[in-house]
Design a protein around this motif. Structure first.
Motif, PDB file in Angstrom:
ATOM      1  N   THR A 128       0.885  -1.353  -0.065  1.00  0.00           N
ATOM      2  CA  THR A 128       0.097   0.066   0.038  1.00  0.00           C
ATOM      3  C   THR A 128       0.931   1.359  -0.173  1.00  0.00           C
TER       4      THR A 128
ATOM      5  N   SER B 243       0.997   5.319  -0.124  1.00  0.00           N
ATOM      6  CA  SER B 243       0.134   6.406   0.405  1.00  0.00           C
ATOM      7  C   SER B 243       0.827   8.081   0.048  1.00  0.00           C
TER       8      SER B 243
ATOM      9  N   GLN C 251      -4.219   6.640  -1.823  1.00  0.00           N
ATOM     10  CA  GLN C 251      -3.645   5.171  -1.453  1.00  0.00           C
ATOM     11  C   GLN C 251      -3.862   4.341  -2.838  1.00  0.00           C
TER      12      GLN C 251
END
Length: 413
Positions: free
Chosen positions: A316, A318, A364
């Motif tokens: 992930t 960000s 994201q």
């Protein structure tokens, strides 16, 4: 009772005391000059951003310190957008390592600003997760202490928001600083810095970031890092014990599926991390069992021969790091498939997918990559795996606007 020494003996003692005093003064003078010169070299090479006192507290920083004398290896503040670093050598590291030059590269301090120019890429389908030479395999861990920071097997990197900063007239959003220990044994333990050096590296990275914030006119500063920074744990570890970024995999009962991974490489969870990672890894035994049970499907695919060769990697990204994520880049001339915020999809015919969401106003990008060969068996199962992963991350981070790839993209080619 006072003892009266003969004149000859008294004179000899006085001469000896003078020699000792002069020698001591000379030795102390050399020490003072060596320390002054080391600080001068560090300040010059690192543009006054890296705290010299902290660098000199590192275990390999004894003896004479010199900086790399080259265009690359010294920090030039006007070129921050591309990232800059300074590289330092010491005679103590050289002596311990037995180098011919008598010195060894032991420290790198690096700084930069974002948004970055470079692409973010996760594991490629042909990578392998475990070290092929039998060295330790570590997952990076969050620094903690309210800091957006990451501890690696060689150092510490931190980030600091700077919405009002400028470099060469261009507005930036974030700055970063990294402190890396380049020296190996005897200055490391299990192929990572000692507890003392982890602490010093964290302090160095934080102070460097704050010094750069001063230089760029940023309003915020990072707090002091934690005093006790845990050592990294070697992996992969059994999926049945997953407790961090891969806990969702254990909780959903996936490890019991004989075609899916029985190990994980994970970190503690921390929403401040710009790249939070979970890797599902098939042990050599599990990989060979899957291969043996799917020989028809895997016709032309060789038996897995190395640890970590079959895996499913999840990331992930960000904020700024989510703005230029690419799936499966085949080199400098191949830009790969851009994982666009607000959208979702697959990287062409490759076993790589992305989803997107928004967490506290920050974009994201969630990615998933499966190893070549293994993808022929597992791709139909990956839709539910990816959904479970994205659900976990977005629930933990309070994200909205979740967009997932279409079910039709999870096909085995």
């Amino acid at each position: 009772m006072k003892v009266q020494l003969p004149d000859g003996v008294r004179k000899a003692l006085n001469v000896l005391l003078c020699v000792v005093a002069v020698a001591g003064t000379g030795f102390g003078g050399r020490e003072i000059w060596q320390l002054w010169d080391a600080r001068r070299q560090i300040d010059a090479a690192c543009a006054g951003l890296v705290p010299a006192g902290r660098v000199l507290a590192l275990s390999p920083a004894g003896g004479t310190i010199t900086a790399r004398q080259a265009d690359e290896g010294t920090i030039e503040p006007e070129l921050l957008a591309g990232g800059q670093d300074c590289e330092l050598f010491s005679t103590e590291a050289g002596e311990k390592a037995g180098t011919d030059s008598g010195q060894r590269w032991f420290f790198t301090g690096a700084v930069g600003v974002m948004p970055p120019d470079e692409r973010e890429t996760s594991e490629e389908p042909w990578d392998q997760i475990e070290d092929p030479f039998g060295h330790y395999t570590y997952a990076d861990q969050p620094l903690g202490g309210g800091i957006a920071g990451m501890v690696t097997d060689s150092g510490v990197v931190v980030e600091l928001p700077c919405p009002t900063g400028r470099v060469n007239g261009q507005r930036i959003s974030t700055l970063w600083a990294r402190a890396t220990l380049m020296s190996g044994r005897p200055f490391t333990e299990r192929e990572q810095p000692t507890a003392h050096d982890r602490k010093v590296l964290a302090q160095t990275a934080v102070l460097t970031a704050n010094n750069l914030a001063d230089r760029l006119g940023c309003p915020d500063r990072l707090p002091d890092p934690p005093d006790d920074i845990p050592a990294l744990t070697p992996g992969p570890t059994p999926a049945s014990r997953a407790a961090g970024t891969c806990a969702w995999y254990r909780e959903a009962g996936f490890p019991r599926d004989r075609d899916l991974a029985d190990q994980v490489l994970e970190s503690r969870t921390d929403a401040r991390l710009w790249d939070e990672r979970c890797v599902l890894v098939l042990s050599r035994l599990r990989a060979n069992t899957v291969w043996s049970e799917h020989t028809d499907t895997l016709r032309g695919v060789g038996r897995p021969s190395r640890p970590g060769q079959w895996f499913v990697s999840l990331h992930t990204y960000s904020g700024d790091h989510a703005k230029n994520v690419r799936l499966h880049t085949g080199g400098s001339t191949d830009p790969g498939t851009r994982a666009e915020p607000g959208k979702a999809g697959r990287g062409g015919d490759d076993p790589a997918w992305w989803a997107s969401s928004v967490c506290e106003g920050r974009a994201q990008i969630h990615t998933m990559t499966a190893a070549y060969g293994y993808d022929k068996v597992v791709t139909p199962e990956l839709e539910k795996v990816f959904r479970s992963y994205v659900d976990d991350v977005t629930d933990r981070r309070g994200c909205t606007d979740v967009t997932m790839p279409a079910p039709a993209t999870f096909r085995a080619d």
